[in-house]
Design a protein around this motif. Sequence first.
Motif, PDB file in Angstrom:
ATOM      1  N   GLU A 142       0.782  -1.233   0.000  1.00  0.00           N
ATOM      2  CA  GLU A 142       0.000   0.000   0.000  1.00  0.00           C
ATOM      3  C   GLU A 142       0.814   1.284   0.000  1.00  0.00           C
ATOM      4  O   GLU A 142       0.325   2.334  -0.449  1.00  0.00           O
ATOM      5  CB  GLU A 142      -0.957   0.019   1.197  1.00  0.00           C
ATOM      6  CG  GLU A 142      -0.280   0.008   2.563  1.00  0.00           C
ATOM      7  CD  GLU A 142      -1.293  -0.068   3.695  1.00  0.00           C
ATOM      8  OE1 GLU A 142      -1.396   0.920   4.446  1.00  0.00           O
ATOM      9  OE2 GLU A 142      -1.955  -1.107   3.819  1.00  0.00           O
ATOM     10  N   ASP A 148       4.271   7.135   3.790  1.00  0.00           N
ATOM     11  CA  ASP A 148       3.296   6.029   3.875  1.00  0.00           C
ATOM     12  C   ASP A 148       3.946   4.801   4.512  1.00  0.00           C
ATOM     13  O   ASP A 148       3.341   4.121   5.342  1.00  0.00           O
ATOM     14  CB  ASP A 148       2.786   5.646   2.482  1.00  0.00           C
ATOM     15  CG  ASP A 148       1.941   6.717   1.834  1.00  0.00           C
ATOM     16  OD1 ASP A 148       1.445   7.615   2.548  1.00  0.00           O
ATOM     17  OD2 ASP A 148       1.774   6.659   0.601  1.00  0.00           O
ATOM     18  N   TYR A 152       2.847   3.065   8.035  1.00  0.00           N
ATOM     19  CA  TYR A 152       2.467   1.653   8.124  1.00  0.00           C
ATOM     20  C   TYR A 152       3.301   0.945   9.192  1.00  0.00           C
ATOM     21  O   TYR A 152       2.778   0.146   9.979  1.00  0.00           O
ATOM     22  CB  TYR A 152       2.653   0.976   6.768  1.00  0.00           C
ATOM     23  CG  TYR A 152       2.218  -0.471   6.742  1.00  0.00           C
ATOM     24  CD1 TYR A 152       0.941  -0.832   6.322  1.00  0.00           C
ATOM     25  CD2 TYR A 152       3.073  -1.498   7.148  1.00  0.00           C
ATOM     26  CE1 TYR A 152       0.523  -2.163   6.308  1.00  0.00           C
ATOM     27  CE2 TYR A 152       2.675  -2.821   7.151  1.00  0.00           C
ATOM     28  CZ  TYR A 152       1.397  -3.148   6.724  1.00  0.00           C
ATOM     29  OH  TYR A 152       0.998  -4.466   6.729  1.00  0.00           O
TER      30      TYR A 152
END
Length: 330
Positions: A142, A148, A152
Amino acid sequence: MLSRRSFRRMLSRRSFVATSAALALPAQAQAPWPFKPIKLVVPYAPGGSTDVVGRVIAEYLGQRLGQNIVVENRPGKGATIGTSQVAKAAPDGYTLLVSNISAFAIAPPLYSDLDYDPVADFAHISLASFNPSVLVVNPAFEARTLADYIAYARANPDKLAFATSGPGSSNHILGVMLAMVSDTRLVHVPYRGAGPAMQDVIAGNVPSMLDSLPSAAPHIKAGKVRALAVSGAERNPAFPEVPTMKEQGYPGLVSYSWFGLSAPAKTPALIVERLAAEMQVVLKHPDVVRRWQEIGAESSTMTPAQYGAFVKAELEKATAAVKASGAKPE
């Protein structure tokens, strides 16, 4: 008819002549170096950056020397197994090493049982290339940016794994530093070379990888992995769309790998000088320059004295970095 005394004197003279000729024969018959194929040890598995650089050197340096250079992959223990083999090889110019940051700078402070000295046990010939690392992920993962990825990791402590070419590699240390500065708990998955590691990332067995740019480059271009960040001080010309870790908020994560050519200590000076001179020509060859540009590497020629000093300086820097990172052999 010869007397017994005359016969003995004649026999003694003939024996002296024969012995002298036998002693002189090897020196007279010895062909100039190199008169047989040369072995170039790559201390990582096929497919990684060390292997990519080594095979280019083998091809073009072999052409310059007029002799085949055979690549032998000897992976294991942070590139130290193959490196140790070369340290113990005969110093005759027929065994060379693709020297690198892992074996010569990171491994000494990381492994207490190392059986070679990266400065004293080698004749350093020339630096060949240096390049940044790159953080890549499987396309199905993702994260599309470094932010990001870190988000995560924070939401999933001890679950986000990153592959590397092995324990004690520059990318292992970079991964430890990334986890430290981002306050995350990443899981290191070491392999016996970048090639096998990348294949598992492409297959989705491991979601991410820190790799040297030369071996990751073709997979990024083919869309098999997605690049999130490079570790250079500036964006790499081969991948201008990939931001640096520095510009994404982590100025301390500027890291480069390097590769060069070394031989066992006590290799004759004439051979070292010949190899160094030919490497200067090889690294300026248009095909090699173009190849380096394609894989995001930068060429850097050095004299043997300069490369020896460079290795010593890199060892000092890496020793401090390894201690600061708290990295341990795995």
